[in-house]
Design a protein around this motif. Structure first.
Motif, PDB file in Angstrom:
ATOM      1  N   PHE A  44     -22.094  20.757 -10.012  1.00 45.04           N
ATOM      2  CA  PHE A  44     -21.065  21.183  -8.929  1.00 45.04           C
ATOM      3  C   PHE A  44     -21.458  21.969  -7.670  1.00 45.04           C
ATOM      4  O   PHE A  44     -20.887  21.633  -6.716  1.00 45.04           O
ATOM      5  N   GLN A  45     -22.606  22.496  -7.885  1.00 40.42           N
ATOM      6  CA  GLN A  45     -23.133  23.211  -6.579  1.00 40.42           C
ATOM      7  C   GLN A  45     -24.014  22.229  -5.712  1.00 40.42           C
ATOM      8  O   GLN A  45     -24.365  22.583  -4.587  1.00 40.42           O
ATOM      9  N   MET A  46     -24.341  21.049  -6.232  1.00 41.98           N
ATOM     10  CA  MET A  46     -25.357  20.096  -5.561  1.00 41.98           C
ATOM     11  C   MET A  46     -24.727  19.591  -4.198  1.00 41.98           C
ATOM     12  O   MET A  46     -25.401  19.255  -3.324  1.00 41.98           O
ATOM     13  N   CYS A  47     -23.339  19.859  -4.100  1.00 42.13           N
ATOM     14  CA  CYS A  47     -22.625  19.490  -2.613  1.00 42.13           C
ATOM     15  C   CYS A  47     -23.367  20.173  -1.455  1.00 42.13           C
ATOM     16  O   CYS A  47     -23.163  19.840  -0.411  1.00 42.13           O
ATOM     17  N   GLY A  58     -28.166  24.393  -6.050  1.00 38.40           N
ATOM     18  CA  GLY A  58     -27.397  23.545  -5.425  1.00 38.40           C
ATOM     19  C   GLY A  58     -27.882  23.011  -3.919  1.00 38.40           C
ATOM     20  O   GLY A  58     -27.821  21.813  -3.644  1.00 38.40           O
ATOM     21  N   MET A  59     -28.958  23.870  -3.417  1.00 38.46           N
ATOM     22  CA  MET A  59     -29.557  23.785  -2.223  1.00 38.46           C
ATOM     23  C   MET A  59     -30.586  22.480  -2.483  1.00 38.46           C
ATOM     24  O   MET A  59     -31.284  21.697  -1.777  1.00 38.46           O
ATOM     25  N   PHE A  60     -31.701  23.031  -3.542  1.00 37.36           N
ATOM     26  CA  PHE A  60     -32.756  22.147  -3.767  1.00 37.36           C
ATOM     27  C   PHE A  60     -32.588  20.935  -4.304  1.00 37.36           C
ATOM     28  O   PHE A  60     -33.432  20.047  -3.764  1.00 37.36           O
ATOM     29  N   THR A  61     -31.689  20.490  -5.189  1.00 31.31           N
ATOM     30  CA  THR A  61     -31.630  19.271  -5.792  1.00 31.31           C
ATOM     31  C   THR A  61     -31.680  18.182  -4.814  1.00 31.31           C
ATOM     32  O   THR A  61     -32.533  17.047  -5.156  1.00 31.31           O
ATOM     33  N   ALA A  62     -30.875  18.139  -3.826  1.00 31.64           N
ATOM     34  CA  ALA A  62     -31.105  17.164  -2.899  1.00 31.64           C
ATOM     35  C   ALA A  62     -32.208  16.931  -2.300  1.00 31.64           C
ATOM     36  O   ALA A  62     -32.352  15.482  -1.789  1.00 31.64           O
ATOM     37  N   PHE A  63     -33.055  17.788  -2.091  1.00 35.44           N
ATOM     38  CA  PHE A  63     -34.585  17.541  -1.259  1.00 35.44           C
ATOM     39  C   PHE A  63     -35.305  17.435  -2.332  1.00 35.44           C
ATOM     40  O   PHE A  63     -36.668  17.252  -1.818  1.00 35.44           O
ATOM     41  N   LEU A  64     -35.347  17.442  -3.502  1.00 39.32           N
ATOM     42  CA  LEU A  64     -36.494  17.316  -4.534  1.00 39.32           C
ATOM     43  C   LEU A  64     -37.280  15.974  -4.353  1.00 39.32           C
ATOM     44  O   LEU A  64     -38.336  16.148  -4.488  1.00 39.32           O
ATOM     45  N   ALA A 104     -39.619  23.697  11.144  1.00 39.21           N
ATOM     46  CA  ALA A 104     -38.359  24.299  10.979  1.00 39.21           C
ATOM     47  C   ALA A 104     -38.065  24.318   9.495  1.00 39.21           C
ATOM     48  O   ALA A 104     -38.627  23.598   8.519  1.00 39.21           O
ATOM     49  N   ILE A 105     -37.419  25.613   9.105  1.00 39.93           N
ATOM     50  CA  ILE A 105     -37.066  25.877   7.819  1.00 39.93           C
ATOM     51  C   ILE A 105     -35.749  26.176   7.624  1.00 39.93           C
ATOM     52  O   ILE A 105     -34.998  26.645   8.610  1.00 39.93           O
ATOM     53  N   LEU A 106     -34.916  25.367   6.686  1.00 38.95           N
ATOM     54  CA  LEU A 106     -33.633  25.337   6.234  1.00 38.95           C
ATOM     55  C   LEU A 106     -33.168  26.341   5.182  1.00 38.95           C
ATOM     56  O   LEU A 106     -33.920  26.344   4.261  1.00 38.95           O
ATOM     57  N   VAL A 107     -32.475  27.223   5.404  1.00 41.10           N
ATOM     58  CA  VAL A 107     -32.177  28.350   4.651  1.00 41.10           C
ATOM     59  C   VAL A 107     -30.800  28.523   4.020  1.00 41.10           C
ATOM     60  O   VAL A 107     -29.884  27.940   4.784  1.00 41.10           O
ATOM     61  N   ASN A 108     -30.452  28.371   2.718  1.00 42.64           N
ATOM     62  CA  ASN A 108     -29.178  28.563   2.156  1.00 42.64           C
ATOM     63  C   ASN A 108     -28.640  30.132   2.381  1.00 42.64           C
ATOM     64  O   ASN A 108     -29.139  30.962   1.767  1.00 42.64           O
TER      65      ASN A 108
END
Length: 407
Positions: free
Chosen positions: A213-216, A248-254, A377-381
């Protein structure tokens, strides 16, 4: 790592991520969780369910939330650039509504009348009370007395939304005790209720369900960052308590060639009881129905915890985080209370964004990363907004008078 293969294999049929996860429950609760697992697996690939959830996210939650370039803060720190995924702009002010609306929709599908949950900082409680109002369900939120005092605005919001707030007054009166209390209530009423866990913790299927549910968050952020810059970020980071916003943040970037950082709360220092850095200082153990890395005392009991952020003071961490740590895909680092408060004030003064104290831990590490790296660049949730924290911060730290804000 191929992301599609990873998601297909983890968790496995027993709800395990490597040696972590699983189901450790009293016999009378096993059928209830099997019912939840079967219901989730049935609707997870249902076009009707997915389309309804997408409609809710767009029309009710205000998704997608934007990615924002912190230009002034970045310039203050050097040549690296900090970007925020603005989950603080999600309805109710944090990422928590992403899984609460999914869990509420699941409860309706299962024919349940009531949802029960714990909350620490109150954001999960507010989000679940919001979902209950949206779907016409009863709502019962268990919250430690210490957190009730620290997070009074969120308690008020929960009550206005119609939730019953149950104060928990035993033990350290914080998040762990709230989970204990909520589990006990669920044990007595599971026939007509569903327990909506507030993070990627607990027995299977909750670590998987909340992650999904958080992967969005990460899916949106990855697409948005590519559109903004034409590149992927060099690093991604998020705070880690139980670990829902970070998964939710990490999964898409694994599957991408970049560094991922999970930022744990070091609190006042490394002594047991002064922090909540479970992966950094914990060892394997079972708590609240799942196996993971947890902080323990000499007798193997859950250790005392502390964090300036109420949503991070939990003595364990999601089993998927423990697995990603073991295989070396995610780097788990720390930020102290003081570093988080400094980041809280810096983001407020330089960017006009008051972050939650939980999110401030991730921002603190991003600031450190930016100082140490030339370019990139670093992307932060930014997992939540700081409205709930301002009274506590002012009482204990003033208005930022002790912090330096160079032009």
């Amino acid at each position: 790592m191929d992301l599609h293969t990873y998601l297909r294999n983890f968790p496995d049929a027993q709800g395990r991520f490597g040696e972590y996860g699983g189901v450790y429950l009293p016999d009378e609760l096993v059928p209830a969780f099997e019912e939840i697992t079967e219901a989730y697996q049935t609707i997870a690939h249902s076009a009707q369910f997915i389309n309804e959830l997408r409609r809710i996210r767009k029309q009710f939650q205000g998704r997608p939330t934007p990615v924002y370039h912190c230009e002034r803060l970045s310039r203050h720190l050097g040549t690296s650039q900090i970007y925020l995924k603005r989950e603080d702009l999600n309805h109710t002010g944090a990422h928590k509504l992403n899984h609460c609306m999914g869990e509420g929709l699941l409860a309706k599908y299962m024919g349940k009348k009531r949802i029960i949950a714990e909350t620490g900082a109150g954001q999960h409680g507010v989000a679940l009370a919001t979902a209950a109002a949206f779907f016409g369900l009863e709502c019962e939120i268990h919250m430690g007395a210490v957190d009730i005092a620290k997070q009074a605005p969120n308690v008020t919001r929960m009550k206005i939304l119609g939730a019953k707030v149950v104060p928990v007054t035993h033990g350290l009166q914080s998040l762990k005790e709230a989970v204990d209390s909520a589990f006990e209530s669920y044990l007595n009423s599971y026939q007509d209720s569903i327990y909506c866990i507030g993070s990627v913790v607990g027995p299977h299927p909750f670590p998987q369900m909340v992650r999904d549910f958080q992967m969005c968050i990460g899916v949106e952020a990855r697409e948005q960052f590519l559109e903004m810059t034409g590149l992927l970020p060099d690093a991604v980071c998020a705070c880690v308590g139980g670990g829902s916003n970070s998964m939710g943040m990490f999964t898409a970037f694994l599957g991408d060639p970049l560094d991922i950082y999970g930022v744990e709360p070091l609190g006042k220092g490394p002594r047991l009881g002064d922090h909540s850095a479970s992966i950094t200082y914990g060892r394997k153990g079972v708590l609240h129905g799942f196996e993971s890395i947890m902080l323990q005392d000499e007798d193997g009991n859950p250790g005392p915890v502390h964090s300036v952020a109420s949503g991070l003071d939990y003595p364990s961490v999601g089993p998927e985080h423990a697995y990603l740590h073991d295989i070396g895909r995610v780097n788990y680092v720390t930020a102290t209370d003081e570093e988080a408060v400094d980041a809280f004030f810096k983001l407020s003064r330089y960017e006009g964004i008051i972050p939650a104290l939980e999110s401030s831990h991730a921002i603190a590490y991003a600031m450190k990363w930016a100082r140490e790296n030339r370019g990139g660049a670093i992307l932060v949730n930014c997992s939540g907004r700081g409205d709930k924290d301002v009274d506590y911060v002012v009482e204990h730290y003033g208005y930022g008078e002790d912090h330096q804000f160079p032009a």
